[in-house]
Every structure is written in structure tokens, then in C-alpha cells.
Scaffold this active site. Sequence first.
Site, PDB file in Angstrom:
ATOM      1  N   LYS A   1       1.302 -35.393   9.574  1.00  0.00           N
ATOM      2  CA  LYS A   1       2.468 -35.445   8.691  1.00  0.00           C
ATOM      3  C   LYS A   1       2.086 -35.559   7.218  1.00  0.00           C
ATOM      4  O   LYS A   1       2.604 -34.833   6.362  1.00  0.00           O
ATOM      5  CB  LYS A   1       3.355 -36.636   9.055  1.00  0.00           C
ATOM      6  CG  LYS A   1       4.000 -36.577  10.400  1.00  0.00           C
ATOM      7  CD  LYS A   1       4.905 -37.773  10.631  1.00  0.00           C
ATOM      8  CE  LYS A   1       4.149 -39.080  10.762  1.00  0.00           C
ATOM      9  NZ  LYS A   1       3.320 -39.155  11.972  1.00  0.00           N
ATOM     10  N   THR A   2       1.209 -36.506   6.923  1.00  0.00           N
ATOM     11  CA  THR A   2       0.863 -36.772   5.523  1.00  0.00           C
ATOM     12  C   THR A   2       0.196 -35.558   4.878  1.00  0.00           C
ATOM     13  O   THR A   2       0.564 -35.142   3.769  1.00  0.00           O
ATOM     14  CB  THR A   2      -0.054 -37.998   5.414  1.00  0.00           C
ATOM     15  OG1 THR A   2       0.627 -39.144   5.930  1.00  0.00           O
ATOM     16  CG2 THR A   2      -0.446 -38.270   3.974  1.00  0.00           C
TER      17      THR A   2
ATOM     18  N   GLU B   1       7.900 -37.066   4.119  1.00  0.00           N
ATOM     19  CA  GLU B   1       7.225 -37.338   5.378  1.00  0.00           C
ATOM     20  C   GLU B   1       8.173 -38.126   6.275  1.00  0.00           C
ATOM     21  O   GLU B   1       8.707 -39.159   5.853  1.00  0.00           O
ATOM     22  CB  GLU B   1       5.939 -38.123   5.138  1.00  0.00           C
ATOM     23  CG  GLU B   1       5.188 -38.449   6.402  1.00  0.00           C
ATOM     24  CD  GLU B   1       3.866 -39.146   6.161  1.00  0.00           C
ATOM     25  OE1 GLU B   1       3.356 -39.784   7.104  1.00  0.00           O
ATOM     26  OE2 GLU B   1       3.326 -39.058   5.042  1.00  0.00           O
TER      27      GLU B   1
END
Length: 461
Positions: free
Chosen positions: A121-122, A165
Site C-alpha cells: 500500500k505505502t 493509503e
Amino acid sequence: MKPTLQSLIGKRVHFIGIGGAGMSGLARIALSHSIQVSGSDSTESSVVKALVALGAKISILHAAINVEGADLVVYSSAISPTNPELIRSQELGISTLPRAAALAILMSESISVAVAGTHGKTTTSSMLAVALQSCGADPSFAIGGTITASGSNAHRGTGQIFVAEADESDGSFIEYHPFAAIVTNVEHDHVDFFQTPEAVEKAFALFAATIKTGGFLTYCADDPGARALAEKIEVITCISYGVGEECDLKLDTIELLALGSSARAIWHGKSIGTINLQVPGHHNLLNAAAALATGLQLGFNAPDLLQGLHVFRGTGRRFEIKGTVHGVRVIDDYGHHPTEIDATLQAARRFADGGRLIVIFQPHRYSRTVAFAQRFADSLSKADRIVVLEIYAASEKPIMGVSSQMITELMENGEYVPNFVEVTDSVIDSAQPGDVIVTLGAGDVSSLGPIIVDGLIRRFG
């Protein structure tokens, strides 16, 4: 009634745990909207100091008095229901919101893109933000890690797009209601909240159902969980990426290097250029493909998006090189799930290029350790030397009989060493030119990287 962004301008919002990766980003963006920000945290970190410099009033102590006079209180999933500030907020009748709901308010006037997935995600959020910046879009973003180039995890841009995010760990990502979403993968994790893989799958299905009409979902067709999710969606457009022939954005001619990777990008059957990354690993090519496909679907052009991906230099704690001393390279990485560890160690092995791969791993949460002990052992065994620290509890209470030894007992080359000083001394003393040392985990193991670099400098001069 939930407040709106306009209704909060000029009001005071208090953030409990303001120094956290997600909370600090929200506070930064709130300040840019002329919202008064106060907060509390247990540590006066560099992040807290930066927020104070921007105008936030922060207490390095959780105390009931801190919330008095606030118009809204925001808290993260790490905050206990017994927190004195949360209790006092309820006593005073002050509205409280979880972090995800507060982020949804900050995104509400933008074209929002929520990036979800068990892993990646990041990095994917960061790649998308940088790629859109390269197109001149100046997006807003709120990310759970620091983008290396900008040194920030949050920004209020002048453009219409907001990249966020979307953390699935407590199921609260259903609050976002984005215009578009990315799902990098769907796999069982956060076992303290999701007891079964089916519970994770249900949460992602609920998240996908919140995508706005006319929006779209970008998903990784190489991942069984993400593919199964997309196959059940009928209302919105789904954009696939991966190495399969059927993918809307297909990767081929893949080349994996020690500190980079590349692949040809084929969009709806037509080659649109090459993804050239300065970060390693097949997993990062997939993350880049997610960002590229999403940017294309939003209407941006391929050359500018590809240029943005090329200049992307990573995010903090994602295969972050802390230093090189006398041929010994020290890397810090956030990986704390067996799948993430596999990807990181594959990249680290290429980076080692024949040198030894030494890993210092800190398990994150007792529940995750119990659930994945054998998988952790299998993944970590790929290193030449593996030292396992004691479990980082986070906000979790200990489970009787559970320790990191559950992992090392399943390994032939695993060492259980709970003492930080003993670990760093041993690694520093035994390091040889050509070695790659990786500090691995989501807890405070990250503090060891700089210590090891300094120790190597003292040793080798």
C-alpha cells in the site's frame, strides 16, 4: 451528524496519538485547511516537532485536560478505549471519529484514490503520488510512510486528486468512499482483527462496494485474492494489471537488477513504454504497474507517468539503505508478514550479489507470530544468518507461552537473541565485506540500522 470539511475550518480538532504515521499526515493536511490542530503523543519525535513548527499544539502526555475545548477528537486504532482523552471526550459530549472517518472528510472535496491491499500500500500510494506530480497534477496525499524525495508523508496539493493509503487492519477503510481504488493483493493478516481468510475477503468486498458510481477499481490479476475480488464486481469498471496475457496493463520483458527493475508496459494490447525503476524487486514492478494503470485510467499520459515512476526513489523503511561501510551494506525494511519477507529477501539476495545475507527480524504482534510461525521460519531460512528478536507487541497484550522462539525452533539457522545490544554487537563484530545486513519488521527494530552503521565505522575506521 458527521462534520464536513467546510464546517471544520477555524475549529479545533484534537488528534490522540498525533505522532503516528497516519495521524501525523491528517494533522498536517488539517493545518493546511486552517483547522486548529492540537494533539497528544507519548514521544516527542521529529514528526511531532515538525507539526509544532507548523502550528499544532501538542502535549507529550495523554491527559484528560488535553481535549477540553476541542470541537472534534480523532483517534487511531492503536488508541485504547481506556485512554483518558477518549474517555473525557465522551464525558464532555465532544464528537469523536476514527482516523479513517477523519481522512474521508479531508478527501471529500477531491477526486479520491484509495490504495488498499495486504502488502504494498505505502509504496504504491507513493508511486502514484510521484507519478501524478510528474504529470503536473500536484495531488494531495496521505500515506503511511515518508516519500524519500519529498521527506513527507502528507501534502495538500493544488490539484483535484487525493491519493490515500487505505489501511485494512481494522476494517475502517470502508469509510473512504473513493472515486477510484487500487487493491494490490488480498491475503490473511491482522489476525487479531480478522480471525479467518474469509473475514479479510469480506472486508475487501465491503471496501470495493464503497467505490463511487462512475469510478473504477485497479487490481492485481497475478494475486488470487485480488482477482477473486474483482470477479465478483459487476457495477464498476475493473482495470487489471500483471504478467498475464489478459491484463489491461501487461508487464513483459522483465529485468530484475540489484537496485532497480524494468519491464515493458502494454496497455490494452499496445506498448506504451518501459517502466524503469530505481527500487528493486518484482513486487515493486507490480506496484508501479498499479500506479501506471490508475494514472492512465484517470486520463494522464504514459510518458509523464513513466518519468515519474523512474524518478521515484522509494519510501522510508521500504528496502531503505541506511549506509555502506567497508563493503558491508545495511538495509532497513518494514516487512512483517511472510509474503513481504519473501519479496524483501529475494531483492536483498540479488543486492548481496554473492555476499552473505544477514537478517535481524523482529516479529510484530503475538497473534501474527502464532498464526504464521511456520511461514516465518520458511521465509527467513532463505538468509545465511537469521537473528530473531523478541516480539514487538504494538498495542496487543501478551499471549501466554508465545515468544519469538516459536519461530527459531522451526529453523536450522535461527538464533533467538532478545537483547538489542547483544544483537548489534554480534552482527558488527562478525560482518565481512560483501555482507548485506537487513533489519526487518514493523516495530522498533528500525532503530538498529544506524547503530550498526556507526559500529561498523568504528570497527573498520
